[in-house]
Write a protein that holds these residues in place. Structure first.
Motif, PDB file in Angstrom:
ATOM      1  N   THR A 178      42.479  40.775  27.775  1.00 30.00           N
ATOM      2  CA  THR A 178      41.426  41.127  28.731  1.00 30.00           C
ATOM      3  C   THR A 178      40.663  39.901  29.214  1.00 30.00           C
ATOM      4  OG1 THR A 178      41.151  43.291  27.672  1.00 30.00           O
ATOM      5  CG2 THR A 178      39.384  42.542  29.098  1.00 30.00           C
ATOM      6  N   GLY A 179      40.378  38.982  28.299  1.00 31.98           N
ATOM      7  CA  GLY A 179      39.663  37.772  28.700  1.00 31.98           C
ATOM      8  C   GLY A 179      40.436  36.956  29.713  1.00 31.98           C
ATOM      9  N   VAL A 180      41.755  36.860  29.535  1.00 36.58           N
ATOM     10  CA  VAL A 180      42.601  36.136  30.489  1.00 36.58           C
ATOM     11  C   VAL A 180      42.605  36.853  31.830  1.00 36.58           C
ATOM     12  CG1 VAL A 180      44.976  35.434  31.010  1.00 36.58           C
ATOM     13  CG2 VAL A 180      44.058  35.135  28.701  1.00 36.58           C
ATOM     14  N   LEU A 181      42.722  38.173  31.808  1.00 39.53           N
ATOM     15  CA  LEU A 181      42.733  38.952  33.046  1.00 39.53           C
ATOM     16  C   LEU A 181      41.437  38.760  33.821  1.00 39.53           C
ATOM     17  CD1 LEU A 181      44.016  41.057  34.909  1.00 39.53           C
ATOM     18  CD2 LEU A 181      43.032  42.837  33.443  1.00 39.53           C
ATOM     19  N   VAL A 182      40.308  38.837  33.132  1.00 41.28           N
ATOM     20  CA  VAL A 182      39.020  38.673  33.810  1.00 41.28           C
ATOM     21  C   VAL A 182      38.882  37.250  34.357  1.00 41.28           C
ATOM     22  CG1 VAL A 182      36.519  38.631  33.452  1.00 41.28           C
ATOM     23  CG2 VAL A 182      37.885  40.490  32.495  1.00 41.28           C
ATOM     24  N   ALA A 183      39.374  36.263  33.613  1.00 40.77           N
ATOM     25  CA  ALA A 183      39.319  34.880  34.098  1.00 40.77           C
ATOM     26  C   ALA A 183      40.127  34.724  35.387  1.00 40.77           C
ATOM     27  CB  ALA A 183      39.842  33.923  33.029  1.00 40.77           C
ATOM     28  N   ARG A 184      41.309  35.345  35.441  1.00 42.72           N
ATOM     29  CA  ARG A 184      42.127  35.278  36.656  1.00 42.72           C
ATOM     30  C   ARG A 184      41.435  35.998  37.818  1.00 42.72           C
ATOM     31  NH1 ARG A 184      47.639  34.217  35.738  1.00 42.72           N
ATOM     32  NH2 ARG A 184      47.774  32.788  33.967  1.00 42.72           N
ATOM     33  N   ILE A 185      40.830  37.138  37.541  1.00 39.33           N
ATOM     34  CA  ILE A 185      40.121  37.869  38.592  1.00 39.33           C
ATOM     35  C   ILE A 185      38.969  37.037  39.139  1.00 39.33           C
ATOM     36  CG2 ILE A 185      38.584  39.840  39.004  1.00 39.33           C
ATOM     37  CD1 ILE A 185      40.399  41.485  37.165  1.00 39.33           C
ATOM     38  N   ARG A 186      38.209  36.422  38.236  1.00 37.86           N
ATOM     39  CA  ARG A 186      37.088  35.589  38.685  1.00 37.86           C
ATOM     40  C   ARG A 186      37.570  34.414  39.526  1.00 37.86           C
ATOM     41  NH1 ARG A 186      32.625  35.004  33.881  1.00 37.86           N
ATOM     42  NH2 ARG A 186      31.825  37.135  34.021  1.00 37.86           N
ATOM     43  N   SER A 187      38.685  33.833  39.103  1.00 40.65           N
ATOM     44  CA  SER A 187      39.240  32.712  39.857  1.00 40.65           C
ATOM     45  C   SER A 187      39.613  33.139  41.266  1.00 40.65           C
ATOM     46  CB  SER A 187      40.465  32.148  39.122  1.00 40.65           C
ATOM     47  OG  SER A 187      41.068  31.115  39.873  1.00 40.65           O
ATOM     48  N   LEU A 188      40.263  34.300  41.402  1.00 37.22           N
ATOM     49  CA  LEU A 188      40.642  34.803  42.723  1.00 37.22           C
ATOM     50  C   LEU A 188      39.418  35.091  43.582  1.00 37.22           C
ATOM     51  CD1 LEU A 188      43.624  37.231  42.009  1.00 37.22           C
ATOM     52  CD2 LEU A 188      43.685  35.100  43.296  1.00 37.22           C
ATOM     53  N   LEU A 189      38.397  35.664  42.983  1.00 36.10           N
ATOM     54  CA  LEU A 189      37.187  35.982  43.746  1.00 36.10           C
ATOM     55  C   LEU A 189      36.467  34.714  44.181  1.00 36.10           C
ATOM     56  CD1 LEU A 189      35.885  39.000  41.654  1.00 36.10           C
ATOM     57  CD2 LEU A 189      36.929  39.076  43.921  1.00 36.10           C
ATOM     58  N   ARG A 190      36.495  33.673  43.342  1.00 39.99           N
ATOM     59  CA  ARG A 190      35.899  32.396  43.759  1.00 39.99           C
ATOM     60  C   ARG A 190      36.643  31.821  44.948  1.00 39.99           C
ATOM     61  NH1 ARG A 190      35.241  31.426  38.150  1.00 39.99           N
ATOM     62  NH2 ARG A 190      37.173  30.236  38.067  1.00 39.99           N
ATOM     63  N   ARG A 191      37.962  31.925  44.938  1.00 35.49           N
ATOM     64  CA  ARG A 191      38.746  31.414  46.063  1.00 35.49           C
ATOM     65  C   ARG A 191      38.418  32.181  47.343  1.00 35.49           C
ATOM     66  NH1 ARG A 191      44.532  31.916  43.551  1.00 35.49           N
ATOM     67  NH2 ARG A 191      43.708  31.779  41.456  1.00 35.49           N
ATOM     68  N   ALA A 192      38.127  33.474  47.197  1.00 39.07           N
ATOM     69  CA  ALA A 192      37.868  34.297  48.381  1.00 39.07           C
ATOM     70  C   ALA A 192      36.480  34.070  48.957  1.00 39.07           C
ATOM     71  CB  ALA A 192      38.028  35.768  48.025  1.00 39.07           C
ATOM     72  N   THR A 193      35.556  33.518  48.160  1.00 37.97           N
ATOM     73  CA  THR A 193      34.171  33.391  48.614  1.00 37.97           C
ATOM     74  C   THR A 193      33.628  31.984  48.487  1.00 37.97           C
ATOM     75  OG1 THR A 193      33.356  33.968  46.395  1.00 37.97           O
ATOM     76  CG2 THR A 193      33.665  35.769  47.958  1.00 37.97           C
ATOM     77  N   PHE A 194      34.509  31.027  48.133  1.00 37.62           N
ATOM     78  CA  PHE A 194      34.006  29.699  47.813  1.00 37.62           C
ATOM     79  C   PHE A 194      33.446  28.999  49.029  1.00 37.62           C
ATOM     80  CE2 PHE A 194      37.862  28.385  49.796  1.00 37.62           C
ATOM     81  CZ  PHE A 194      37.709  27.066  50.141  1.00 37.62           C
ATOM     82  N   ALA A 195      32.540  28.037  48.777  1.00 37.29           N
ATOM     83  CA  ALA A 195      32.066  27.094  49.780  1.00 37.29           C
ATOM     84  C   ALA A 195      32.351  25.710  49.246  1.00 37.29           C
ATOM     85  CB  ALA A 195      30.563  27.260  50.032  1.00 37.29           C
ATOM     86  N   PRO A 196      32.665  24.734  50.100  1.00 35.11           N
ATOM     87  CA  PRO A 196      32.915  23.382  49.601  1.00 35.11           C
ATOM     88  C   PRO A 196      31.745  22.882  48.786  1.00 35.11           C
ATOM     89  CG  PRO A 196      33.529  23.555  51.916  1.00 35.11           C
ATOM     90  CD  PRO A 196      32.827  24.844  51.546  1.00 35.11           C
ATOM     91  N   ASP A 197      32.047  22.220  47.643  1.00 39.35           N
ATOM     92  CA  ASP A 197      30.991  21.839  46.714  1.00 39.35           C
ATOM     93  C   ASP A 197      30.632  20.369  46.756  1.00 39.35           C
ATOM     94  OD1 ASP A 197      33.282  20.847  45.674  1.00 39.35           O
ATOM     95  OD2 ASP A 197      33.200  21.939  43.773  1.00 39.35           O
ATOM     96  N   ARG A 198      31.145  19.660  47.760  1.00 42.62           N
ATOM     97  CA  ARG A 198      30.777  18.254  47.883  1.00 42.62           C
ATOM     98  C   ARG A 198      29.824  18.070  49.057  1.00 42.62           C
ATOM     99  NH1 ARG A 198      36.654  15.540  47.626  1.00 42.62           N
ATOM    100  NH2 ARG A 198      37.288  17.680  47.967  1.00 42.62           N
ATOM    101  N   GLU A 199      28.889  17.135  48.914  1.00 43.35           N
ATOM    102  CA  GLU A 199      27.930  16.889  49.983  1.00 43.35           C
ATOM    103  C   GLU A 199      28.594  16.137  51.122  1.00 43.35           C
ATOM    104  OE1 GLU A 199      24.858  17.927  50.193  1.00 43.35           O
ATOM    105  OE2 GLU A 199      25.088  18.970  48.277  1.00 43.35           O
ATOM    106  N   PRO A 200      28.184  16.431  52.372  1.00 43.08           N
ATOM    107  CA  PRO A 200      28.762  15.702  53.497  1.00 43.08           C
ATOM    108  C   PRO A 200      28.351  14.245  53.467  1.00 43.08           C
ATOM    109  CG  PRO A 200      26.912  17.060  54.222  1.00 43.08           C
ATOM    110  CD  PRO A 200      27.175  17.418  52.787  1.00 43.08           C
ATOM    111  N   ALA A 201      29.254  13.383  53.904  1.00 46.06           N
ATOM    112  CA  ALA A 201      28.937  11.959  53.954  1.00 46.06           C
ATOM    113  C   ALA A 201      27.901  11.714  55.033  1.00 46.06           C
ATOM    114  CB  ALA A 201      30.207  11.160  54.256  1.00 46.06           C
TER     115      ALA A 201
END
Length: 264
Positions: free
Chosen positions: A114-137
């Motif tokens: 279950t822990g692995v499954l939830v980790a994979r789900i969270r990873s997919l959801l981060r990919r679907a909603t992510f914003a770039p995490d580096r500051e613009p130059a």
């Protein structure tokens, strides 16, 4: 991050699994982690539920009666870029490859922790909603323009819409007729929008941040799929294959024995 902390906002998972015991066990486990779960016992019912409701992620078994998981994945991909996670009882089978080719973002092998499954789900959801995490130059000092701007800098690197070159994360990156909007999180080919699933978009952004640089599969698994361990490199190969079909087969070069790189 503690995998037990659950999602920050209510996330709905559509679980399609024909085995009633697995369906109930996985559904109850996800609910304990804070997810809202809708379930179906066959592919056609799953497709109907998907069309009727709003879901954030689709969790599919490969072997389903009526419409199997691969067929269901293809039908969903005709109209939606929702994250799709496949479940397979045989991790080294053709089912895995077929599911990824059909548009699934990732897979897990049953029985799954279950822990692995939830980790994979969270990873997919981060990919679907992510914003770039580096500051613009910082913007460089403006200089008088002496000649028309080129799409590429003097070293051949893709050029930012403002004229800057190099390893950029924010703004438009231009590779010939391919434009990648790293703020709007979209790609355009010859001016037309390209429909990319979240994993495909994140993979393209990873390549675009390192043009001309070979990225090995484990690096891509770590940076794009959020794997903290050695994963199945087939998910990379098949996602690259899908991406090539959408942006042009010659844009991403295979460097045998090493990995892939985006042509400048």
């Amino acid at each position: 991050m503690d995998v037990r902390s659950g999602p920050q906002t209510r996330v709905t998972v559509l679980l399609v699994e024909d085995d009633e015991v697995i369906r109930k066990t996985v559904g109850m486990a996800l609910e304990r982690y804070g997810y809202e779960v809708s379930t179906a016992g066959d592919g056609l019912t799953g497709l109907e539920l998907f069309r009727e409701g709003r879901h954030d992620l689709l969790l599919l078994d490969v072997m389903l009666p009526g419409l199997d998981g691969i067929g269901l994945c293809r039908r969903v991909r005709e109209t939606s870029l929702i994250p799709i996670l496949m479940m397979s009882a045989r991790g080294d089978s053709l089912d895995v490859v077929s599911g990824l080719e059909a548009g699934a973002d990732d897979y897990v092998v049953k029985p799954v922790d279950t822990g692995v499954l939830v980790a994979r789900i969270r990873s997919l959801l981060r990919r679907a909603t992510f914003a770039p995490d580096r500051e613009p130059a910082a913007e460089p000092a403006s200089e008088p323009a002496s000649e028309p701007a080129s799409e590429h800098g003097p070293d051949g690197a893709p050029q930012h819409a403002s004229g800057r070159t190099g390893d950029l994360v924010f703004g438009d990156l231009v590779f010939g007729d391919l434009t990648i909007d790293t703020q709007g999180l979209e790609a355009r080919l010859a001016g037309e929008p390209v429909a990319l699933a979240p994993t495909e978009l994140r993979l393209l952004l990873e390549f675009a941040a390192h043009p001309g640089i070979v990225l090995d599969r484990q690096t891509l698994l770590r940076n794009v799929w959020d794997y903290g361990w050695d994963g199945d490199s087939r998910v990379v190969d098949l996602c690259v294959q899908r991406l090539r079909k959408k942006i042009g087969s010659d844009r991403i070069e295979t460097v045998r024995g090493f990995g892939y790189k985006l042509r400048r």
